[in-house]
Scaffold this active site. Structure first.
Site, PDB file in Angstrom:
ATOM      1  N   ASP A 118       0.805  -1.266   0.063  1.00 32.38           N
ATOM      2  CA  ASP A 118      -0.024   0.190   0.160  1.00 32.38           C
ATOM      3  C   ASP A 118       1.074   1.167   0.030  1.00 32.38           C
ATOM      4  O   ASP A 118       2.120   1.301   0.309  1.00 32.38           O
ATOM      5  CB  ASP A 118      -0.852   0.038   1.193  1.00 32.38           C
ATOM      6  CG  ASP A 118      -2.268   0.445   0.861  1.00 32.38           C
ATOM      7  OD1 ASP A 118      -2.250   1.530   0.219  1.00 32.38           O
ATOM      8  OD2 ASP A 118      -3.279   0.315   1.931  1.00 32.38           O
ATOM      9  N   ASP A 146     -11.138   2.038  -2.908  1.00 31.55           N
ATOM     10  CA  ASP A 146     -11.551   1.784  -1.603  1.00 31.55           C
ATOM     11  C   ASP A 146     -13.021   1.809  -1.794  1.00 31.55           C
ATOM     12  O   ASP A 146     -13.679   1.621  -0.575  1.00 31.55           O
ATOM     13  CB  ASP A 146     -10.902   2.823  -0.634  1.00 31.55           C
ATOM     14  CG  ASP A 146      -9.279   2.503  -0.060  1.00 31.55           C
ATOM     15  OD1 ASP A 146      -9.012   1.237  -0.462  1.00 31.55           O
ATOM     16  OD2 ASP A 146      -8.727   3.401   0.528  1.00 31.55           O
TER      17      ASP A 146
HETATM   18  C1  GLA Z   1      -5.833   1.681   2.251  1.00 29.86           C
HETATM   19  C2  GLA Z   1      -6.288   0.610   1.257  1.00 29.86           C
HETATM   20  C3  GLA Z   1      -7.243  -0.178   2.233  1.00 29.86           C
HETATM   21  C4  GLA Z   1      -6.523  -0.682   3.282  1.00 29.86           C
HETATM   22  C5  GLA Z   1      -6.228   0.505   4.371  1.00 29.86           C
HETATM   23  C6  GLA Z   1      -5.597  -0.234   5.422  1.00 29.86           C
HETATM   24  O1  GLA Z   1      -6.562   2.584   2.541  1.00 29.86           O
HETATM   25  O2  GLA Z   1      -6.774   1.064   0.130  1.00 29.86           O
HETATM   26  O3  GLA Z   1      -7.721  -1.193   0.946  1.00 29.86           O
HETATM   27  O4  GLA Z   1      -5.693  -1.816   3.174  1.00 29.86           O
HETATM   28  O5  GLA Z   1      -5.218   1.174   3.454  1.00 29.86           O
HETATM   29  O6  GLA Z   1      -4.950   1.007   6.248  1.00 29.86           O
END
Ligand code: GLA
Length: 692
Positions: A446, A511
């Site tokens: 990420d 997300d």
């Molecule tokens: C980001 C990712 C999510 C999740 C969060 C965790 O927003 O896109 O899918 O993994 O971080 O903090």
């Protein structure tokens, strides 16, 4: 005698013309010309409308110069401490290497050498452009702009489709008319960004999703970038794409050379879907799968929206049991597993299991998951550090920063300077220790913030260096753990591009898991990249990011178009919903071999849109209703992808839906269209079609 340089693809050709004292002229890029066609007359001899012009007047070249009679954007804007600003490299030699042409250009006065390699892949019809610049002077060369590619667009091109958006709202389609004023998109977020995808599709007035001339280009780069389409004196346009550079960011030492990021470009008469199919083929040729070939894309369970930071081992173990019983194949433990990470305010950088949540480490959970027949995956965010972390307390100097500037946090975090070898080594070693201890098959990698005052140790801009260091670090993990797959995530879809693609095996598209939002976003994603790398999950209702609710069937039908996952608290499922979800997981497994082939998408009137996947012999067609109907009867849906000469047997399928086959003529399906049953808003119907 003029010399023409020609490349033919399957359905496209390109032609350049030698021009004395210049770089080769761009003569043509478009639908395929006949073998052995005669080009001409030469552009260099074409008379110019009498008036106030340079002698000779300049035309569009492969690498337009600056300060020598070209009044449009130059391919290179550079200087040596204010000198050598004018530069117009001319052709020195051309070499043909299979389906590639390599042009070597040089300007002895500005002391630069440029190599432009054009490779037209006959399988995909995608043109790969790679540009290398060498500083042959005795002082450093400061580069402000270097076009990775300069592409010609014919006068018939009138509109451009690009993508904007934001976090949880990626791939918002923007369509602009092209006029005489320049069109440009620039990204300054330091990573690919949610709001400026590094590519676009240029179309003519009549181009549709399935027919008409369309040109696509995308920059294979995961950082700052720019692209510009500019009207030229001959009615054509030039399209330049390249790195976005901060002042002083790129200095080439004497003798040093720079490889600009690749541009992938393609042209199709089959509308913007034709462009998409070509890009998918090129992406597939660039993907590097552990073991050499893609295995069927396993169904994920991801803990994020179901658990967030609440990692309770008995609960996770029970979730794993439930996931395995539903047919899920990979269990991904998201954020919250590492040292003191109880919310998003702390701990990034401290990559070892939290002793309170996991007193015996992650081994028991990971082994339990593997014992259930699933793969175990882990979330990491290596490039980041929270000020509240052991790592930052020990090494505050490791964060990108600029003296005299505030350390601006975003989601309470700072960005580590990956260009420092000790930082990359720390991340590799700390995360490797976890991977050595556990049966980890997958990393979700990420990157949850933008880069701002990204200064390196010397106080220079490190945006570009950061991207290159990321690619190296990803490759280091792949080399050390060859079985591992990596997902590119950046607050959802902030790092989706062809540059990072050869280093990863999946993208988390957004997300936002609201299925209705996903219909448009996924269509945008699929314009540039193929479905098997598009992470798409069945979320809960109401969706956490939008508050909207859709049925399980609709959420699942939309999620099945990519690499399927499930992301909500499975413990809340009742018996009948569990059976429904298991049915969809089974459906995806049965059909993923078709879902991950060629893709066609389209819109119909009255709130209907569709997505088909497979090949001309066998395909799945999903028709979505995104809004309530305003009609008494459903419009028939023309299917542009079928073989008009064939007959097809169609049946409605899906969990609990097994319709009887109905026979159709291909030409009828293509022109008159498939009758679609009436549906309520946010419903989908799926058909299986097979050649008879
Ligand atoms: C980001 C990712 C999510 C999740 C969060 C965790 O927003 O896109 O899918 O993994 O971080 O903090």
């Amino acid at each position: 005698m003029p010399q023409f340089h020609v490349l033919h693809g399957r359905e496209t050709s390109l032609v350049l013309e030698d021009c004395a004292g210049a770089a080769p002229l761009w003569r043509y890029w478009g639908p395929r010309l006949a073998d052995g066609f005669a080009a001409g007359p030469t552009l260099a001899d074409e008379p110019c409308y009498p008036g106030f012009h340079m002698e000779p007047p300049s035309r569009l070249t492969l690498f337009p110069g600056l300060g020598l009679g070209w009044f449009h954007r130059a391919a290179l804007e550079a200087h040596r401490d204010g000198s050598d600003f004018a530069s117009a490299p001319t052709l020195q030699s051309v070499e043909q290497d299979g389906n590639a042409l390599i042009f070597r250009l040089a300007d002895p006065v500005s002391a630069v050498e440029v190599t432009v390699r054009l490779a037209l892949d006959p399988a995909s019809d995608v043109l790969s452009v790679t540009t290398t610049l060498a500083n042959r002077g005795s002082a450093p060369l400061t580069i402000q702009w270097l076009a990775s590619a300069v592409l010609p667009l014919p006068p018939v091109v009138e509109r451009v489709r690009s993508y904007g958006g934001r976090h949880a709202g990626e791939f918002e389609l923007l369509e602009d008319a092209l006029g005489k004023a320049s069109w440009s998109r620039n990204n300054r977020h330091g990573l690919t960004s949610h709001d400026t995808f590094p590519g676009a599709v240029a179309i003519t007035a009549g181009t549709t999703e399935a027919a008409g001339l369309a040109y696509g280009a995308q920059l294979a780069w995961s950082g700052n970038h720019g692209q510009e389409i500019e009207f030229l004196d001959d009615g054509r346009r030039q399209w330049q794409l390249g790195l976005g550079l901060a002042p002083g960011e790129l200095l080439l030492a004497p003798g040093e050379s720079l490889a600009a990021p690749e541009v992938l470009a393609t042209c199709s008469r089959a509308g913007w879907q034709g462009v998409a199919s070509n890009f998918h083929a090129a992406a597939r040729a660039r993907l590097r799968w552990p073991g050499g070939a893609m295995k069927p894309r396993p169904v994920h369970f991801n803990t994020w929206e179901g658990c967030y930071f609440d990692h309770d081992t008995p609960r996770l173990t029970a979730l794993a049991d439930k996931a395995a019983a539903l047919g899920i194949e990979r269990f991904v433990l998201d954020d919250g597993w590492f040292h003191r990470r109880n919310d998003d305010t702390s701990s990034l950088g401290d990559w070892w299991p939290d002793a309170a949540k996991y007193p015996d480490g992650l081994g028991p959970l990971a082994r339990h998951v593997v014992g259930l027949g699933m793969e175990f995956g882990l979330w990491v965010e290596p490039e980041m550090v929270n000020p509240d972390s052991d790592l930052y307390r020990a090494h505050p100097e490791w964060a990108l920063q600029l003296t005299g500037r505030p350390m601006q946090t975003s989601r309470h975090q700072l960005v580590l300077d990956l260009t420092r070898a000790e930082v990359a080594d720390y991340l590799f070693e700390t995360i490797s220790a976890v991977l050595h201890d556990l049966p980890v098959a997958y990393l979700k990698w990420d990157h949850n913030r933008d880069l701002v005052a990204a200064g390196d140790q010397a106080g220079s801009a490190a945006y570009r260096g950061q991207v290159l260091a990321l690619y190296r670090l990803l490759d280091r993990f792949h080399a050390a753990f060859p079985g591992i797959e990596i997902e590119s995530c950046a607050g959802g879809g902030g790092r989706i591009d062809m540059g990072v693609l050869p280093h990863v095996q999946r993208f988390w598209a957004s997300d936002n898991i609201d299925a209705l939002s996903r219909v448009e976003m996924q269509r945008g994603f699929l314009q540039f990249l193929p479905p098997e790398v598009m992470g798409s999950h069945i979320g809960t209702a109401p969706a956490h990011t939008t508050g909207r609710s859709q049925s399980m069937d609709f959420r699942a039908a939309v999620a099945c178009q990519g690499h399927l996952g499930v992301e909500f608290d499975l413990a809340r499922l009742g018996e009948s919903e569990s059976a429904q979800l298991a049915g969809w997981i089974g459906f995806y497994k049965q059909w993923r071999h078709l879902l991950h082939q060629q893709v066609w998408t389209g819109m119909l009137s009255d709130g209907l849109c569709w997505h088909a996947a497979g090949n001309a012999d066998e395909w799945l067609l999903t028709v979505y209703r995104t809004a309530p109907t305003r009609q008494r009867f459903m419009p028939a849906l023309p299917l542009p992808f079928v073989d008009r000469a064939a007959g097809y047997a169609l049946r409605q399928i899906g969990p609990g839906q097994e319709g009887a086959p109905v026979h159709f003529d291909g030409s009828w399906l293509a022109e008159a269209g498939l009758p679609v049953p009436p549906t309520r808003a946010e419903q989908a119907v799926i058909f299986h079609g097979a050649r008879r």
